[in-house]
Motif scaffolding. Structure first.
Motif, short mmCIF file in Angstrom:
data_model
loop_
_atom_site.label_atom_id
_atom_site.label_comp_id
_atom_site.label_asym_id
_atom_site.label_seq_id
_atom_site.Cartn_x
_atom_site.Cartn_y
_atom_site.Cartn_z
N PRO A 5 5.44 -3.16 15.90
CA PRO A 5 5.72 -1.79 15.15
C PRO A 5 4.94 -1.95 13.84
CG PRO A 5 7.48 -3.56 15.14
CD PRO A 5 6.43 -4.00 15.84
N SER A 6 4.54 -0.76 13.43
CA SER A 6 3.87 -0.81 11.89
C SER A 6 3.76 0.68 11.66
CB SER A 6 2.26 -1.12 12.30
OG SER A 6 1.68 -1.07 11.03
N PRO A 7 4.21 0.85 10.31
CA PRO A 7 3.91 1.94 9.68
C PRO A 7 2.34 2.26 9.52
CG PRO A 7 4.75 0.63 8.12
CD PRO A 7 4.71 0.05 9.49
N ALA A 8 1.96 3.51 9.00
CA ALA A 8 0.26 3.56 8.82
C ALA A 8 -0.11 3.17 7.76
CB ALA A 8 0.08 5.11 8.97
N ASN A 9 0.61 2.61 6.89
CA ASN A 9 0.09 1.83 5.72
C ASN A 9 0.22 0.35 5.59
OD1 ASN A 9 2.92 1.97 5.38
ND2 ASN A 9 2.75 2.19 3.18
N ARG A 10 0.24 -0.02 6.95
CA ARG A 10 0.43 -1.60 6.70
C ARG A 10 -1.01 -2.09 7.45
NH1 ARG A 10 4.33 -5.02 5.81
NH2 ARG A 10 4.71 -6.65 7.41
N MET A 58 0.92 -1.23 -0.17
CA MET A 58 -0.08 -0.10 0.08
C MET A 58 0.99 1.24 -0.02
SD MET A 58 -3.35 0.54 2.61
CE MET A 58 -2.71 -0.78 3.44
N ARG A 59 0.41 2.17 -0.57
CA ARG A 59 1.15 3.50 -0.77
C ARG A 59 1.38 4.02 0.62
NH1 ARG A 59 1.43 6.48 -5.66
NH2 ARG A 59 1.02 8.36 -4.58
N ARG A 60 2.21 4.69 0.85
CA ARG A 60 2.50 5.71 1.90
C ARG A 60 1.50 6.65 2.52
NH1 ARG A 60 8.06 6.09 4.59
NH2 ARG A 60 9.01 4.10 4.25
N PHE A 61 1.06 6.95 3.49
CA PHE A 61 0.29 8.20 3.74
C PHE A 61 0.46 8.58 5.17
CE2 PHE A 61 -2.37 4.36 3.71
CZ PHE A 61 -2.72 4.29 5.05
N ASP A 62 0.27 9.82 5.60
CA ASP A 62 0.33 10.25 6.94
C ASP A 62 -0.98 9.68 7.63
OD1 ASP A 62 3.03 11.34 6.73
OD2 ASP A 62 2.15 12.87 5.93
N GLU A 95 -5.90 16.39 -0.94
CA GLU A 95 -5.13 15.06 -0.89
C GLU A 95 -5.08 14.32 0.14
OE1 GLU A 95 -1.12 15.06 -3.17
OE2 GLU A 95 -1.27 17.13 -2.14
N ALA A 96 -6.33 14.80 1.19
CA ALA A 96 -6.44 13.89 2.36
C ALA A 96 -7.86 13.28 2.18
CB ALA A 96 -6.73 15.11 3.61
N SER A 97 -8.05 11.92 2.98
CA SER A 97 -9.13 11.36 2.74
C SER A 97 -9.64 10.98 4.32
CB SER A 97 -9.09 9.81 1.89
OG SER A 97 -8.89 9.96 0.50
N ILE A 98 -10.68 10.50 4.65
CA ILE A 98 -11.33 10.45 5.74
C ILE A 98 -11.50 8.97 5.80
CG2 ILE A 98 -13.32 10.39 7.05
CD1 ILE A 98 -13.88 13.10 6.44
N ILE A 99 -10.82 8.21 6.91
CA ILE A 99 -11.28 6.82 7.05
C ILE A 99 -12.19 6.49 8.12
CG2 ILE A 99 -9.25 6.33 8.39
CD1 ILE A 99 -8.91 3.53 7.27
N ALA A 100 -13.28 5.90 7.96
CA ALA A 100 -14.18 5.43 9.01
C ALA A 100 -14.10 4.03 9.12
CB ALA A 100 -15.75 5.99 8.73
N GLY A 101 -14.85 3.37 8.36
CA GLY A 101 -14.71 1.86 8.14
C GLY A 101 -13.47 1.24 7.35
N GLY A 102 -13.20 2.01 6.43
CA GLY A 102 -12.17 1.81 5.61
C GLY A 102 -12.32 0.62 4.49
N THR A 103 -13.38 0.06 4.54
CA THR A 103 -13.44 -1.02 3.75
C THR A 103 -13.60 -0.69 2.13
OG1 THR A 103 -15.92 -1.05 3.88
CG2 THR A 103 -14.81 -2.39 5.23
N ASP A 104 -13.81 0.67 1.77
CA ASP A 104 -13.79 1.24 0.37
C ASP A 104 -12.42 1.85 0.39
OD1 ASP A 104 -15.94 0.74 -1.41
OD2 ASP A 104 -17.20 2.04 -0.21
N LEU A 105 -12.10 2.54 1.15
CA LEU A 105 -10.60 3.23 1.15
C LEU A 105 -9.65 2.66 0.93
CD1 LEU A 105 -9.50 6.32 1.08
CD2 LEU A 105 -9.21 6.02 3.74
N LEU A 106 -9.55 1.71 1.74
CA LEU A 106 -8.32 0.85 1.69
C LEU A 106 -8.15 -0.21 0.43
CD1 LEU A 106 -7.74 -0.29 5.24
CD2 LEU A 106 -6.91 1.55 4.29
N VAL A 107 -9.36 -0.60 0.13
CA VAL A 107 -9.26 -1.34 -1.24
C VAL A 107 -9.03 -0.36 -2.45
CG1 VAL A 107 -10.57 -2.29 -3.14
CG2 VAL A 107 -11.06 -2.96 -0.63
N GLU A 108 -9.32 1.09 -2.30
CA GLU A 108 -9.12 2.10 -3.43
C GLU A 108 -7.64 2.37 -3.44
OE1 GLU A 108 -13.25 4.01 -4.06
OE2 GLU A 108 -12.22 5.07 -2.75
N ILE A 109 -7.07 2.53 -2.18
CA ILE A 109 -5.48 2.81 -1.91
C ILE A 109 -4.75 1.55 -2.48
CG2 ILE A 109 -3.69 3.28 -0.50
CD1 ILE A 109 -5.91 4.85 1.53
N LYS A 110 -5.05 0.37 -2.04
CA LYS A 110 -4.48 -0.60 -2.52
C LYS A 110 -4.50 -1.00 -3.89
CE LYS A 110 -5.26 -3.54 1.52
NZ LYS A 110 -5.27 -4.74 2.05
#
Lengths: 286, 161
Positions: free
Chosen positions: B17-22, A1-5, A25-40
């Protein structure tokens, strides 16, 4: 997965200010079931992910016969699926949440997230539009309501602006002599995106249909109301002989595309079949 | 930036330990050494990574490790009573031949456990509904359903006594 803060604001104020600062360039994450798939899958590349799960008060849900249903931004699809007032008073929304992904997904996925993702085929949107539901939105101290049918501007696009935090959804109470239905059409029973989704909510006085809202999913760039079809029934006697004309009107209002799940022609045909069927189901609930 | 995420995994507190994107899945498998939880599709479709998080079954591939801070996690490794004493569900899967290649099995067993915790005597339809998010490409599901039904019966018999 790409890096993000990753950020975990503790209040709406903090989250809203953060989202306004970070911009597009910011996204809100709540459940993450869509967002994490879209990031991956690199469909979305946020540099910042703002987790709103530490904000208090967003997990609440309540039902009152006078004021209706209200649920916060962190309420999951599964929370509503197994909650008696939703099962009893909002069978349309119940059908939609129970057909969204798997139980594993529904234990994380929020209904507000499903709405804000603004997918034309999102299951929860047609019943919420048909019921006249609205979003509560917070932005740096101001609060406003947006009717869900006015939220969408295109696939994945909404009228929300940076700094907006959707805090919850309100659905009006069910009136006496009202009925509601949502029919999801897909190739299989589970783990499916809707090929077509049709929601009908109606009220009647004796044999007269006093109010009706028909909402269609997956047949236009956004979920839509079938207003011409509604007008053929609103204020008139409920006559099954008129259903064909109503179904034809709903088909004419659809502008579906062909994709891997179905052709445009098939989708439009199904709008006709399912509109008629959903009106019947909603009448059965009267 | 790597963070230290503190969570309870199978009854023991872990600092991983984990970075945020893991994802929680990757951290449990790599940093936690718990490879019983499988990585299939990695996008929430197959259910092979099903774990129980704060009492609820979820796909570990759709949870960031940082989101699991403070969470109570149960994985397939935490299910058995002792190294040579499998959980009833595991015994029933063996007895009924509910596994072929076995890749989907840990996720299915975890989902079945979550189901039986909530619904001790599920109908076949309820079992199928609960397992809808667990894909098995070998078995055709019949023996899996039988294994879950058999575990439920035995649990209920034990409860009645």
């Amino acid at each position: 997965m790409r890096r993000f803060d990753y950020y975990q604001p503790k209040s709406l104020e903090e989250a809203s200010a953060l989202m306004a600062d970070l911009g597009s360039e910011a996204s809100i994450i709540a459940g993450g079931t869509d967002l994490l798939v879209e990031i991956k899958e690199e469909l979305r590349k946020p540099r910042h992910v703002v987790d709103i799960k530490k904000i208090p008060g967003l997990r609440d849900y309540s039902y009152d016969a006078e004021t209706g249903l209200r649920f916060g931004a962190l309420v999951t699809a599964r929370d509503l699926e197994i909650w008696a007032p939703v099962i009893e008073h909002y069978p349309n929304l119940r059908t939609a949440v129970a057909a969204l992904g798997s139980i594993q997904v529904r234990n994380r996925a929020t209904v507000v997230g499903n709405v804000c993702r603004a997918s034309p085929s999102a299951d929860t949107i047609p019943p919420l539009i048909a019921d006249g539901a609205s979003l509560s939105v917070y932005n740096r101290g101001d609060e406003r309501q947006i009717p869900i049918e006015d939220l969408f501007t295109g696939p994945g696009r909404t009228v929300l602006v940076p700094g907006d935090i959707v805090t919850g959804i309100s659905v009006p109470p069910s009136r006496p002599q009202s009925g509601r239905a949502y029919i999801k059409h897909g190739r299989r029973k589970a783990m499916e995106l809707a090929t077509v989704g049709v929601a009908v909510s109606l009220e009647r006085d004796g044999d007269t249909c006093t109010e009706i809202r028909i909402a269609l999913g997956a047949v236009a760039p956004t979920p839509i109301r079938a207003r011409n079809a509604e007008a053929l029934l609103r204020g008139r006697a409920i006559d099954p002989a008129a259903f064909t004309a109503i179904a034809d009107a709903a088909m004419a209002e659809s502008t579906p595309i062909s994709n891997v799940r179905a052709s445009a022609a098939y989708r439009r045909d199904m709008v006709g079949v399912l509109t008629r069927r959903a009106i019947g189901q909603a009448m059965g609930g009267v | 930036m790597t963070r230290i995420v503190t969570m309870t995994v199978n009854g023991q507190e872990h600092e991983l330990p984990s970075p945020a994107n893991r994802t929680l899945l990757d951290v449990l498998r790599s940093e936690g050494g718990l490879t019983g939880t499988k990585k299939g599709c990695d996008v929430g479709d197959c259910g092979a990574c099903t774990i129980i998080m704060d009492g609820k079954p979820v796909n570990a591939c759709l949870v960031l490790a940082v989101e699991a801070e403070g969470a109570d996690i149960l994985t397939i490794e935490g299910l058995q009573h002792a190294p040579d004493r499998p959980h009833l569900l595991q015994e029933k899967f063996m007895e009924h031949g509910g596994a072929q290649c076995g890749f989907c099995t840990p996720g299915i067993v975890m989902m079945a456990k979550a189901l039986l915790d909530e619904t001790p005597a599920p109908s076949e339809d309820e079992i199928r509904f609960a397992l809808a998010g667990n894909i098995c490409r070998c078995t055709g599901y019949t023996k899996i359903i039988e294994a879950v039904q058999s575990a439920a019966e035995e649990l209920n018999k034990a409860r009645a006594q």
